[in-house]
Design a protein around this motif. Sequence first.
Motif, PDB file in Angstrom:
ATOM      1  N   GLN A  12       0.824  -1.209   0.000  1.00  0.00           N
ATOM      2  CA  GLN A  12       0.000   0.000   0.000  1.00  0.00           C
ATOM      3  C   GLN A  12       0.862   1.265   0.000  1.00  0.00           C
ATOM      4  OE1 GLN A  12      -3.013  -0.171   3.124  1.00  0.00           O
ATOM      5  NE2 GLN A  12      -4.518  -0.593   1.544  1.00  0.00           N
ATOM      6  N   THR A 207      -4.843   5.343 -17.516  1.00  0.00           N
ATOM      7  CA  THR A 207      -4.972   3.881 -17.454  1.00  0.00           C
ATOM      8  C   THR A 207      -4.192   3.331 -16.262  1.00  0.00           C
ATOM      9  OG1 THR A 207      -5.193   3.753 -19.867  1.00  0.00           O
ATOM     10  CG2 THR A 207      -4.594   1.733 -18.713  1.00  0.00           C
ATOM     11  N   LYS A 208      -2.985   3.841 -16.066  1.00  0.00           N
ATOM     12  CA  LYS A 208      -2.179   3.429 -14.911  1.00  0.00           C
ATOM     13  C   LYS A 208      -2.877   3.807 -13.609  1.00  0.00           C
ATOM     14  CE  LYS A 208       2.345   4.016 -17.189  1.00  0.00           C
ATOM     15  NZ  LYS A 208       3.603   4.824 -17.166  1.00  0.00           N
ATOM     16  N   ILE A 210      -6.070   4.064 -12.965  1.00  0.00           N
ATOM     17  CA  ILE A 210      -7.169   3.129 -12.684  1.00  0.00           C
ATOM     18  C   ILE A 210      -6.623   1.804 -12.164  1.00  0.00           C
ATOM     19  CG2 ILE A 210      -9.021   1.792 -13.754  1.00  0.00           C
ATOM     20  CD1 ILE A 210      -9.409   4.128 -15.710  1.00  0.00           C
ATOM     21  N   MET A 211      -5.551   1.311 -12.781  1.00  0.00           N
ATOM     22  CA  MET A 211      -4.953   0.035 -12.354  1.00  0.00           C
ATOM     23  C   MET A 211      -4.417   0.134 -10.927  1.00  0.00           C
ATOM     24  SD  MET A 211      -2.941  -1.011 -15.879  1.00  0.00           S
ATOM     25  CE  MET A 211      -2.186  -2.439 -15.110  1.00  0.00           C
ATOM     26  N   GLN A 213      -5.388   2.243  -8.559  1.00  0.00           N
ATOM     27  CA  GLN A 213      -6.520   2.361  -7.639  1.00  0.00           C
ATOM     28  C   GLN A 213      -7.141   0.999  -7.351  1.00  0.00           C
ATOM     29  OE1 GLN A 213      -8.860   5.309  -9.779  1.00  0.00           O
ATOM     30  NE2 GLN A 213      -8.316   6.890  -8.294  1.00  0.00           N
ATOM     31  N   ARG A 214      -7.278   0.176  -8.383  1.00  0.00           N
ATOM     32  CA  ARG A 214      -7.847  -1.161  -8.182  1.00  0.00           C
ATOM     33  C   ARG A 214      -6.912  -2.028  -7.339  1.00  0.00           C
ATOM     34  NH1 ARG A 214     -10.067  -2.373 -14.364  1.00  0.00           N
ATOM     35  NH2 ARG A 214     -11.921  -1.025 -14.235  1.00  0.00           N
ATOM     36  N   ALA A 215      -5.613  -1.928  -7.604  1.00  0.00           N
ATOM     37  CA  ALA A 215      -4.650  -2.704  -6.822  1.00  0.00           C
ATOM     38  C   ALA A 215      -4.674  -2.270  -5.359  1.00  0.00           C
ATOM     39  CB  ALA A 215      -3.244  -2.527  -7.402  1.00  0.00           C
ATOM     40  N   GLU A 217      -7.263  -0.995  -3.749  1.00  0.00           N
ATOM     41  CA  GLU A 217      -8.506  -1.511  -3.173  1.00  0.00           C
ATOM     42  C   GLU A 217      -8.397  -3.004  -2.876  1.00  0.00           C
ATOM     43  OE1 GLU A 217     -11.341  -0.473  -6.112  1.00  0.00           O
ATOM     44  OE2 GLU A 217     -11.376   1.663  -5.588  1.00  0.00           O
ATOM     45  N   ASN A 218      -7.768  -3.765  -3.780  1.00  0.00           N
ATOM     46  CA  ASN A 218      -7.592  -5.210  -3.563  1.00  0.00           C
ATOM     47  C   ASN A 218      -6.702  -5.483  -2.359  1.00  0.00           C
ATOM     48  OD1 ASN A 218      -9.180  -5.780  -5.786  1.00  0.00           O
ATOM     49  ND2 ASN A 218      -7.440  -5.968  -7.192  1.00  0.00           N
ATOM     50  N   THR A 219      -5.643  -4.678  -2.224  1.00  0.00           N
ATOM     51  CA  THR A 219      -4.736  -4.844  -1.084  1.00  0.00           C
ATOM     52  C   THR A 219      -5.445  -4.514   0.219  1.00  0.00           C
ATOM     53  OG1 THR A 219      -2.860  -4.240  -2.498  1.00  0.00           O
ATOM     54  CG2 THR A 219      -2.512  -4.171  -0.126  1.00  0.00           C
TER      55      THR A 219
END
Length: 240
Positions: A12, A207-208, A210-211, A213-215, A217-219
């Motif tokens: 994070q 694009t980076k 968004i990727m 932000q998703r990573a 959130e997953n973490t």
Amino acid sequence: MQNGLYVALSAQVALEKRLNTIADNVANASTVGFRATGVKFEDVVSGLGPKSVSFTSPGDTYLSTQHGAMRETGNPFDFAVRGDAWFGIETPAGVVMTRDGRFEMTAEGQLVTVEGHPVLDAGGAPMQVDPRAGPPTAGADGSLRQDGKLVGAIGLYEFNPGTNFVRYGNSGVIPPTAPEPVVDRMDAGIVQGFVEESNVNPIKEMTKLIMVQRAFENTAALMRQTEASFSDAIKTLGSK
């Protein structure tokens, strides 16, 4: 179980730095002379053998070397650097390197940036021209002429920003060591009537973003699951 939390936390921290870097790049997508910031990470291994744990380093920033597109302005006081070189300007923070060549001439004939910082020649002195002779004509090597007479030359410099470099303003970079003047190089010069646009690709950066932000959130979700499992284990062991 705690190791999982530490690994997720280190991820994070790294993602937050990447997120801030991308956001800064996007914000400067239209800044003249801006060079994008990148981040590189390394694995940090704790322990030995099968019990070793791999963490993510906080990351080191570096400056993109990709050139921005040249945009014609027709302004005789606009200059773009051709090749791997930088303009030198004098600021309250000392000598600063920049690719922003939007200059102006003061009433006294001093060549300054749009922020009022003096532009330096190859010797490190402020550029001075004749205020009564009108706009100068620049040669490819940075030499300036007025009424056909040589009045000076805009300095071009090279330096190594290194990792975790320090910016000055939007497009300036404070050199960690004294920059070296660029002389007698055919691959470096100046183009008059043009400015160099930012080298940021907004679509790619979004694009980076968004990727990342998703990573992130997953973490965060993984950390919540790990914390819940840890709490359940404590409750189970505590009840026995």
